[in-house]
Design a protein around this motif. Structure first.
Motif, short mmCIF file in Angstrom:
data_model
loop_
_atom_site.label_atom_id
_atom_site.label_comp_id
_atom_site.label_asym_id
_atom_site.label_seq_id
_atom_site.Cartn_x
_atom_site.Cartn_y
_atom_site.Cartn_z
N MET A 381 40.70 -75.15 1.45
CA MET A 381 41.08 -74.67 0.14
C MET A 381 39.86 -74.20 -0.64
SD MET A 381 43.55 -74.06 -2.03
CE MET A 381 45.02 -75.08 -1.96
N GLU A 382 38.75 -74.92 -0.53
CA GLU A 382 37.56 -74.53 -1.27
C GLU A 382 37.07 -73.15 -0.84
OE1 GLU A 382 32.94 -76.01 -1.78
OE2 GLU A 382 34.52 -77.52 -1.67
N ALA A 383 37.08 -72.88 0.46
CA ALA A 383 36.63 -71.57 0.94
C ALA A 383 37.57 -70.47 0.47
CB ALA A 383 36.54 -71.58 2.46
N ARG A 384 38.88 -70.75 0.49
CA ARG A 384 39.82 -69.71 0.06
C ARG A 384 39.71 -69.46 -1.44
NH1 ARG A 384 44.32 -67.23 2.37
NH2 ARG A 384 44.69 -65.36 1.11
N MET A 385 39.51 -70.50 -2.22
CA MET A 385 39.39 -70.33 -3.66
C MET A 385 38.08 -69.62 -4.03
SD MET A 385 42.17 -71.21 -5.14
CE MET A 385 42.83 -70.28 -3.72
N LYS A 386 37.03 -69.86 -3.29
CA LYS A 386 35.78 -69.13 -3.54
C LYS A 386 35.99 -67.65 -3.27
CE LYS A 386 30.85 -68.99 -2.39
NZ LYS A 386 29.76 -69.60 -1.58
N PRO A 482 36.95 -67.00 -15.94
CA PRO A 482 36.07 -68.05 -16.47
C PRO A 482 35.23 -68.70 -15.37
CG PRO A 482 38.36 -68.33 -17.21
CD PRO A 482 38.38 -67.33 -16.09
N ARG A 483 34.28 -69.49 -15.80
CA ARG A 483 33.46 -70.25 -14.84
C ARG A 483 34.34 -71.31 -14.18
NH1 ARG A 483 29.20 -67.77 -13.28
NH2 ARG A 483 28.25 -69.74 -12.69
N MET A 484 34.10 -71.55 -12.90
CA MET A 484 34.89 -72.54 -12.18
C MET A 484 34.26 -73.93 -12.32
SD MET A 484 37.45 -73.46 -10.35
CE MET A 484 38.18 -71.92 -9.80
N PRO A 485 35.00 -74.90 -12.87
CA PRO A 485 34.46 -76.26 -12.97
C PRO A 485 34.02 -76.78 -11.60
CG PRO A 485 36.50 -76.06 -14.22
CD PRO A 485 36.35 -74.79 -13.42
N GLY A 486 32.85 -77.39 -11.58
CA GLY A 486 32.34 -77.97 -10.34
C GLY A 486 31.69 -77.00 -9.39
N HIS A 487 31.75 -75.70 -9.70
CA HIS A 487 31.16 -74.69 -8.81
C HIS A 487 30.39 -73.65 -9.63
CE1 HIS A 487 33.20 -76.14 -5.21
NE2 HIS A 487 34.33 -76.18 -5.89
N PRO A 488 29.28 -74.06 -10.24
CA PRO A 488 28.52 -73.12 -11.08
C PRO A 488 27.89 -71.98 -10.27
CG PRO A 488 27.31 -75.17 -10.75
CD PRO A 488 28.67 -75.40 -10.21
N ASP A 489 27.83 -72.15 -8.95
CA ASP A 489 27.22 -71.12 -8.11
C ASP A 489 28.20 -70.01 -7.72
OD1 ASP A 489 28.54 -73.19 -6.69
OD2 ASP A 489 27.73 -72.41 -4.81
N TRP A 490 29.49 -70.19 -7.97
CA TRP A 490 30.47 -69.17 -7.59
C TRP A 490 30.31 -67.93 -8.47
CZ3 TRP A 490 35.94 -71.61 -6.38
CH2 TRP A 490 35.81 -72.47 -5.28
N THR A 491 30.40 -66.77 -7.86
CA THR A 491 30.21 -65.52 -8.59
C THR A 491 31.42 -64.60 -8.42
OG1 THR A 491 29.06 -64.54 -6.70
CG2 THR A 491 27.70 -65.61 -8.37
N VAL A 492 31.59 -63.72 -9.38
CA VAL A 492 32.69 -62.76 -9.38
C VAL A 492 32.16 -61.39 -9.02
CG1 VAL A 492 34.54 -61.72 -10.74
CG2 VAL A 492 33.89 -64.10 -11.14
N THR A 493 32.82 -60.72 -8.10
CA THR A 493 32.41 -59.38 -7.69
C THR A 493 32.69 -58.39 -8.81
OG1 THR A 493 32.97 -59.92 -5.40
CG2 THR A 493 32.76 -57.58 -5.96
N PRO A 494 31.74 -57.50 -9.13
CA PRO A 494 31.98 -56.51 -10.19
C PRO A 494 33.21 -55.65 -9.90
CG PRO A 494 29.66 -56.58 -9.60
CD PRO A 494 30.38 -57.41 -8.59
N VAL A 495 33.84 -55.19 -10.96
CA VAL A 495 35.07 -54.40 -10.86
C VAL A 495 34.76 -53.01 -10.33
CG1 VAL A 495 36.92 -53.31 -12.20
CG2 VAL A 495 36.23 -55.68 -12.67
N THR A 496 35.60 -52.58 -9.38
CA THR A 496 35.60 -51.19 -8.93
C THR A 496 36.82 -50.53 -9.55
OG1 THR A 496 34.57 -51.80 -6.85
CG2 THR A 496 35.68 -49.66 -6.93
N SER A 497 36.65 -49.46 -10.27
CA SER A 497 37.72 -48.94 -11.12
C SER A 497 38.96 -48.51 -10.37
CB SER A 497 37.20 -47.75 -11.94
OG SER A 497 36.77 -46.70 -11.08
N SER A 498 38.82 -48.09 -9.11
CA SER A 498 39.98 -47.53 -8.41
C SER A 498 40.43 -48.36 -7.22
CB SER A 498 39.66 -46.11 -7.93
OG SER A 498 38.57 -46.12 -7.03
N LEU A 499 40.01 -49.61 -7.14
CA LEU A 499 40.40 -50.44 -6.00
C LEU A 499 41.86 -50.83 -6.10
CD1 LEU A 499 39.28 -51.93 -3.48
CD2 LEU A 499 38.94 -53.92 -4.94
N ALA A 500 42.63 -50.62 -5.03
CA ALA A 500 44.05 -50.98 -5.03
C ALA A 500 44.20 -52.48 -4.93
CB ALA A 500 44.77 -50.30 -3.86
#
Length: 517
Positions: A381-386, A482-500
């Motif tokens: 679950m942790e890998a999928r949620m990341k 938002p930031r994920m509790p317990g996982h301060p190292d998780w990052t969000v990929t920047p938005v691509t404007s036309s990604l389906a």
């Protein structure tokens, strides 16, 4: 005219059904009030933010009785729907949702009523106004063609009959109704079929009648209220396979006769699935459960793998012929809907994440406990949620926030895995034991009814002893992740404007959850 020749259930069962539907009277009644007073037309909406034209106000339905007769030669259905409703305002006119139904007559309180069909509404004008608080019996006679082409439909035609799939806004193509999950009601079904076919519906069989010409009528009743979109009615060459679940729970599967043996390995999984889920969410909430592998391999017949119609989950039969590791988590997903989605319905379609987020959450937990890799090769679950967390801003850009869908993106992955991510974040914030207590408290508090996203937030705050409104609203309605509790190292990929948007539904009913699990 139908002639009963033999009944294999107590007559009191049928008498009780008739009395419940009529309220013991043939005319509308309101204590201390005289029918015929002033009123206004009832609103033709319940104000749903996703489907604003869906549902009707000015009354609530307490019970439906559906009487359908299937003609195998023509493929047509002759039907009568009887509704018990109670007005919440004085009405000169009220409406039901109806599309693609050939209406023959309408009676209100035993009296002939005027009616007209406009768009997807059946407008009914009784011969005198209905007072506020009146208990009213409405009887609509009509015919339907399950193969008729409509803008959207719940009918699933099969070579030997049909099934129905009303989610989210199509039950009213099968029967006139107040087609919104907020207005749940009791249901009975009487299904008349020719020799060689069987009629089955949600709930339990209470009566079988042998009629003239070799026909049989089957009557089913639900012990719990049903949302219109969750009704199941099916006709076909089926056999019923009964087995026992945990604590004596009766399980019944409705299986194409020609495939009964081949489908048995999948059907035999259900008792173990129920036991696993009861350990987490409490006792199964209904009188029975089972699967309906619909008797059709037509890829165009329906555009989903499974649909959680109440007490009887609809499936494509070929899907269930796969090995357990391919189908087990999806079967769990559909079973979870008995709790989140069926027992507790979304109060509006904007609350769909409560259904689908929970179904995917427990479906994935079940998969990972068994060591099965998911659809993208991950095993925890942790890998999928990341992985999902990294997509968070893109999904919010493409599909809106988790709890703010529209009619086009309602069944996008944001309501499924996006909902899982919200639940995972809450569990990270409050701990597993508190999270589990929140889940059970929410189900208990709203059992048999509907609930909003705010209702879930309120339960989470009360059970955790901390105000969760800011935290959960940011996750549910924010435009950035938002930031994920317990996982301060998780990052969000920047938005691509036309990604389906990935895993977007392909049709009008239901996102294919197997694609995400």
């Amino acid at each position: 005219m139908r002639y009963r020749t033999r009944v294999t259930a107590p007559a009191t069962a049928l008498i009780g059904t008739a009395m419940a539907l009529s309220g013991g009277h043939t005319a509308y009644a309101a204590a201390g009030k005289t029918p015929g007073g002033k009123g206004t037309p009832g609103p033709e909406t319940l104000g749903d933010p996703v489907f604003p034209a869906l549902g009707n106000d000015g009354y609530r339905v307490s019970a439906y009785h559906l009487d359908l007769a299937y003609d195998a030669t023509t493929g047509l259905v002759e039907a009568t729907t009887t509704l018990n409703l109670r007005t919440s305002q004085a009405l000169t006119r009220f409406s039901l949702d109806a599309l693609g139904l050939d209406i023959h007559s309408v009676r209100v309180g035993g009296r002939t009523a005027a009616f007209e069909q406009v768009d997807e509404k059946l407008r009914i004008t009784p011969d005198r106004a209905l007072p506020d608080g009146a208990r009213v019996t409405v009887r609509v006679e009509y015919s339907a063609d399950p193969r008729r082409t409509l803008a959207h439909t719940a009918w699933v035609p099969t070579p030997d009959g049909f099934a129905v799939a009303g989610q989210p806004n199509s039950a009213h193509t099968v029967f006139p109704c107040n087609d919104h999950p907020r207005d749940k009601a009791d249901f009975t079904f009487r299904i008349t079929v020719p020799a060689g076919l069987r009629g089955v519906a949600s709930g339990l069989l209470v009566c079988t009648e042998n009629l003239d010409g070799g026909r049989t009528a089957y009557t089913y009743r639900s012990r719990s209220p049903i949302a219109t979109e969750l009704v199941q009615i099916t006709v076909g060459d089926y056999v019923i396979k009964d087995r026992q679940g945990p604590h004596g729970l009766p399980l019944r599967d409705v299986v194409p006769a020609a495939r009964a043996q081949a489908l048995e390995p999948a059907l035999a999984l259900t008792p173990g699935l129920v036991e696993w889920l009861e350990a987490r969410l409490g006792a199964y909430p209904f009188e029975t459960y089972g699967l309906l592998p619909c008797n059709s391999d037509d890829p165009n017949a329906f555009d989903f793998t499974g649909l959680e119609t109440q007490t009887l989950t609809l499936y494509k039969p070929n899907y269930l012929l796969q090995e357990e590791s391919k189908i087990g988590s999806h079967m769990m997903h559909e079973l979870v809907h008995s709790y989140f989605g069926n027992s507790v319905c979304p109060d509006t379609w904007a609350d769909l994440w409560l259904n689908e987020g929970h179904a995917d959450f427990y479906g994935l937990l079940y998969r990972y406990e068994r060591g099965w890799a998911d659809s993208i090769g991950l095993t925890t679950m942790e890998a999928r949620m990341k992985n999902t967390y990294a997509r968070g801003d893109q999904w919010r850009h493409d599909s809106g926030p988790v709890a703010a869908p529209n009619a086009v993106n309602l069944f996008d992955s944001q309501r499924y895995l996006g909902g899982v991510l919200v639940l995972y974040a809450l569990r990270q914030a409050v701990g597993e034991d508190v999270f589990n207590a929140i889940e059970r408290a929410f189900l208990e508090r709203h059992r048999g009814g509907s609930a909003t996203t705010e209702d879930y937030i309120a339960v989470a705050s009360q059970v955790s002893g901390q105000d969760q409104s800011g935290f959960l609203r940011e996750w549910l309605y924010g435009t950035t992740t938002p930031r994920m509790p317990g996982h301060p190292d998780w990052t969000v990929t920047p938005v691509t404007s036309s990604l389906a948007t990935p895993h977007k539904r392909t049709g009008g009913h239901y996102h294919d959850a197997s694609a995400t699990l």
